[in-house]
Scaffold this motif. Structure first.
Motif, PDB file in Angstrom:
ATOM      1  N   LEU A 162      13.055  32.147  82.886  1.00 40.48           N
ATOM      2  CA  LEU A 162      12.219  32.391  84.052  1.00 40.48           C
ATOM      3  C   LEU A 162      10.784  32.691  83.688  1.00 40.48           C
ATOM      4  O   LEU A 162       9.880  32.559  84.522  1.00 40.48           O
ATOM      5  N   THR A 163      10.543  33.130  82.472  1.00 35.81           N
ATOM      6  CA  THR A 163       9.193  33.526  82.069  1.00 35.81           C
ATOM      7  C   THR A 163       8.550  32.532  81.112  1.00 35.81           C
ATOM      8  O   THR A 163       7.456  32.799  80.603  1.00 35.81           O
ATOM      9  N   ASN A 164       9.175  31.380  80.832  1.00 33.25           N
ATOM     10  CA  ASN A 164       8.645  30.389  79.882  1.00 33.25           C
ATOM     11  C   ASN A 164       8.015  29.200  80.616  1.00 33.25           C
ATOM     12  O   ASN A 164       8.241  28.999  81.810  1.00 33.25           O
ATOM     13  N   THR A 165       7.251  28.443  79.852  1.00 33.13           N
ATOM     14  CA  THR A 165       6.653  27.190  80.332  1.00 33.13           C
ATOM     15  C   THR A 165       7.303  26.023  79.596  1.00 33.13           C
ATOM     16  O   THR A 165       7.330  25.994  78.354  1.00 33.13           O
ATOM     17  N   HIS A 166       7.821  25.037  80.348  1.00 29.82           N
ATOM     18  CA  HIS A 166       8.529  23.893  79.778  1.00 29.82           C
ATOM     19  C   HIS A 166       7.672  22.630  79.941  1.00 29.82           C
ATOM     20  O   HIS A 166       7.160  22.346  81.031  1.00 29.82           O
ATOM     21  N   GLU A 167       7.571  21.855  78.840  1.00 31.25           N
ATOM     22  CA  GLU A 167       6.834  20.581  78.845  1.00 31.25           C
ATOM     23  C   GLU A 167       7.750  19.485  78.283  1.00 31.25           C
ATOM     24  O   GLU A 167       8.372  19.667  77.229  1.00 31.25           O
ATOM     25  N   HIS A 168       7.801  18.344  78.997  1.00 30.84           N
ATOM     26  CA  HIS A 168       8.648  17.211  78.593  1.00 30.84           C
ATOM     27  C   HIS A 168       7.821  15.924  78.698  1.00 30.84           C
ATOM     28  O   HIS A 168       7.399  15.529  79.788  1.00 30.84           O
ATOM     29  N   ASP A 169       7.568  15.289  77.546  1.00 33.46           N
ATOM     30  CA  ASP A 169       6.777  14.051  77.482  1.00 33.46           C
ATOM     31  C   ASP A 169       7.682  12.932  76.960  1.00 33.46           C
ATOM     32  O   ASP A 169       8.376  13.095  75.943  1.00 33.46           O
ATOM     33  N   SER A 170       7.636  11.778  77.644  1.00 30.18           N
ATOM     34  CA  SER A 170       8.441  10.614  77.249  1.00 30.18           C
ATOM     35  C   SER A 170       7.574   9.369  77.310  1.00 30.18           C
ATOM     36  O   SER A 170       6.950   9.091  78.349  1.00 30.18           O
ATOM     37  N   ASP A 171       7.493   8.613  76.183  1.00 29.50           N
ATOM     38  CA  ASP A 171       6.724   7.361  76.092  1.00 29.50           C
ATOM     39  C   ASP A 171       7.659   6.248  75.615  1.00 29.50           C
ATOM     40  O   ASP A 171       8.433   6.450  74.666  1.00 29.50           O
TER      41      ASP A 171
END
Length: 537
Positions: free
Chosen positions: A491-500
């Motif tokens: 709940l307190t984290n930042t999630h990043e998801h990159d797909s190329d």
């Protein structure tokens, strides 16, 4: 010479006698010549034909008959006493002796230098039933008259024994070739209406059968190997003695007897069908996709520590954007920790691009066709350097040497046509790009190669090659230690998801442009045997 003098004397005698008698017409003279020829009096027939030709120069038949019996009339003539010459007779008669001729024009000389085609009989077309009885000469004459032709015989030709000749439903070529086989003779066309009959022997073939020279031009689509194979095949099949080849113009010159050369030319025309041509339509498709998503609670991970007193001449300064302080201590040791406001992050981005390149190749079956999409990059392969002490005034440094490397896509296809419906494609695709690195000053080139063999129907698409590149990255950020607490950390984290992803697809579709040689109509040629070939009629 004495025989020809005798013939000239007879002609002059006829001219002198004709002054005291009514002159017959050209047709009457021709009929008298025909009667004399049938009776075997060749000299008298020659005189009648010559007089008929002189009276009616436009009638080619009279002149042709004159030339046909000339040689036999000369052999039949006997030595005669001396006859005055034409000039002496003209002088006695009071006629001018000098005869003036017009000089030939440039058009006349050009027409005389033009090559003439082989003589071909112009017989009456039609199908006939033949049934004749007699010796060789009589049957040949009867068959020739059926098709509107005339025949003459070699001086050594014998009539032979009487026989019966029957053929049903034949044209003039089949009739004459059948009569050749039945009598052991061969025919040589003299004019479009007259042919010569001689005994079919090797000696007579050499003496009488015409020797001709013909040139054949092959299409430039042939390779040198195909050209040599065709020349060798025809020369061996027809036993042509003299053959000359000019590879630069794809021209073949043949010289031999007409019974060989004419059929050799027809065989060349049959084999000159070029290979099937195939058009290859290509689609070079590149699809690029990029997906990026960011979500979570963005808590500050950096806190500022500030002194909240003025002890020791300290100036209180606060960081902007702080939502509050967390104070510790008291009096001169009062300090505060700035607390920034947290942020809720929810971000999504998607992007895609498509690039389509269309091209078309055209090539022959069994031969390579190459397509290059890209550029040529210069690479220095050699250079020259000198030291500063060795450099003098006026010295020249040679230019370095370069080679050009193909960058991009190089596609090589070799089609092999099986029939009018299917083809096999041998495909070699190579993709070369610069990596950005270098070794000893030379750039490093990355290369990918694909080889494939496939069989397709014409008009059918096929995926020949494909390149796929995929990159995926996941990033998790938050307060150290806090993000590992169960239920609280997510709940307190930042999630990043990159797909190329990057996809490159090569599609090919073959199209038949010209039919293969196997689909063309094949002709058959009647050439006879090696010792008794058929003379073209």
């Amino acid at each position: 010479m004495r025989r020809y003098v005798s013939l000239a004397g007879l002609v002059l005698a006829v001219r002198l006698l004709a002054q005291d008698s009514p002159e017959p017409s050209a047709w009457e003279l021709y009929e008298q010549g025909r009667d004399a020829e049938k009776a075997g009096h060749m000299a008298q027939a020659y005189l009648m034909y010559a007089e008929a030709a002189a009276k009616d120069p436009r009638n080619k038949t009279y002149w042709e008959r004159t030339q046909a019996v000339q040689s036999r009339a000369a052999m039949e003539a006997k030595p005669q006493p001396r006859i005055p010459t034409v000039a002496e007779l003209d002088k006695e008669l009071g006629e001018p002796a000098a005869i003036h001729f017009d000089l030939p024009t440039a058009e006349d000389l050009a027409a005389a230098n033009e090559p003439l085609p082989p003589t071909e009989l112009a017989a009456e077309h039609g199908i006939h039933d033949l049934d004749f009885t007699g010796d060789y000469k009589k049957v040949f004459l009867e068959v020739a008259h059926v098709f509107g032709l005339e025949c003459i015989y070699d001086s050594d030709y014998q009539p032979g024994t009487p026989f019966r000749f029957r053929m049903k439903g034949v044209d003039y070529r089949d009739a004459l070739h059948g009569l050749e086989a039945a009598t052991g003779s061969f025919i040589v066309p003299i004019t479009s209406k007259i042919f010569l009959v001689a005994k079919d022997t090797a000696q007579k073939r050499t003496e009488i059968e015409p020797t001709v020279t013909m040139s054949v031009r092959l299409p430039e689509t042939f390779s040198q190997q195909d050209f040599d194979q065709i020349v060798r095949a025809v020369q061996q099949a027809m036993a042509i003695e003299k053959v000359g080849v000019d590879p630069s113009t794809y021209t073949l010159v043949m010289r031999d007897r007409i019974s060989k050369v004419v059929y050799a030319r027809a065989l060349f025309e049959q084999l000159m069908h070029s290979r099937a041509q195939v058009g290859i339509e290509m689609r070079f498709l590149e699809v690029t996709r990029n997906d990026s998503i960011t979500y979570g609670l963005n808590l500050p991970s950096l806190f500022s520590l500030n002194a909240l007193t003025t002890a020791l001449n300290n100036t209180v300064s606060l960081q902007s954007g702080l939502s509050g302080f967390l104070a510790f201590g008291g009096g001169k040791t009062l300090i505060g920790i700035g607390i920034a406001a947290p942020a809720l992050v929810a971000q999504l981005s998607k992007s895609s691009s498509k690039q389509l390149l269309a091209a078309q190749l055209r090539g022959n079956s069994g031969q390579k066709a190459t397509l290059h999409i890209g550029q040529k990059y210069p690479i220095m392969t050699g250079g020259y350097g000198t030291s500063s002490s060795a450099t003098g005034v006026g010295s020249v440094t040679p230019a370095p040497s370069f080679t050009f490397q193909d960058l991009g896509l190089t596609l090589t296809t070799t089609p092999l046509v099986h029939d009018s419906e299917s083809v096999s494609l041998d495909v070699e695709a190579q993709f070369q790009v610069l990596t950005g690195a270098s070794v000893n000053g030379l750039p490093v080139i990355s290369s990918r190669a694909i080889k494939n063999i496939t069989r397709l129907k014409f008009g059918e698409w096929a995926i020949i090659a494909g390149l796929l590149t995929t990159n995926e990255a996941r990033t998790l950020s938050g307060l150290a230690g806090l993000n590992r607490i169960p239920f609280l950390g997510p709940l307190t984290n930042t999630h990043e998801h990159d797909s190329d992803s990057d996809q490159v697809i090569l599609l090919l579709r073959p199209v038949l442009l010209t039919l293969p040689p196997g689909e063309s109509v094949v002709r058959s040629f009647r050439t006879g045997t090696e010792t008794r070939p058929l003379t073209p009629l």
